[in-house]
Motif scaffolding. Structure first.
Motif: not given
Length: 138
Positions: A9-11, A44-46, A60-62
């Motif tokens: 979960a980082t830019i 969305a991820l940002v 973390a992102i899945t």
């Protein structure tokens, strides 16, 4: 076809993840839909990194990618802070946002670019689902 991608979960992890998913989606979406897919996924991820994890770089992102016969779906999952359940219902219309603003456009863009959007949070997991109707690239 179904694939899952994990990212911290980082830019800094957003762009490589978007590039990887765009490469997979290229075989399923028209050029216009692929551009919409790329922008909506990046936004969305940002948003997850900045709002669910406060940009802290922990967690973390899945992202699950699934190409069906009529649609391509993305499910973005995380265990960060949940968003309000009416997140997309309260997003301003695309024409109402300030195009020169540095922030505050993401939800409107996502809602405008994806053909279907849903969000839910349960049992400590947040799930944002984006659907794109397959076009000429199918």
């Amino acid at each position: 076809m179904r694939r899952a991608f994990e990212m911290p979960a980082t830019i800094d992890a957003v762009d490589p993840t978007v590039v990887s998913l765009k490469a997979v989606a290229a075989g399923y979406l028209s050029d216009d839909k692929l551009a919409a897919f790329e922008i909506a996924l990046c936004e969305a991820l940002v948003n997850v990194v900045e709002h669910a994890f406060d940009g802290a770089g922990t967690g973390a992102i899945t992202v699950e990618f699934e190409a069906g016969s009529d649609t391509v779906a993305l499910v973005v999952s995380d265990m960060g802070r949940p968003a309000p359940p009416d997140l997309f219902q309260n997003a301003p219309a695309l024409e109402a946002i300030d195009t020169m603003a540095e922030s505050g456009r993401g939800l409107s863009l996502i809602g405008h670019l994806a053909d279907g959007v849903s969000y839910r949070s349960s049992d400590g997991t947040n799930r944002l689902t984006l659907e794109f109707v397959r076009g000429d690239g199918s």
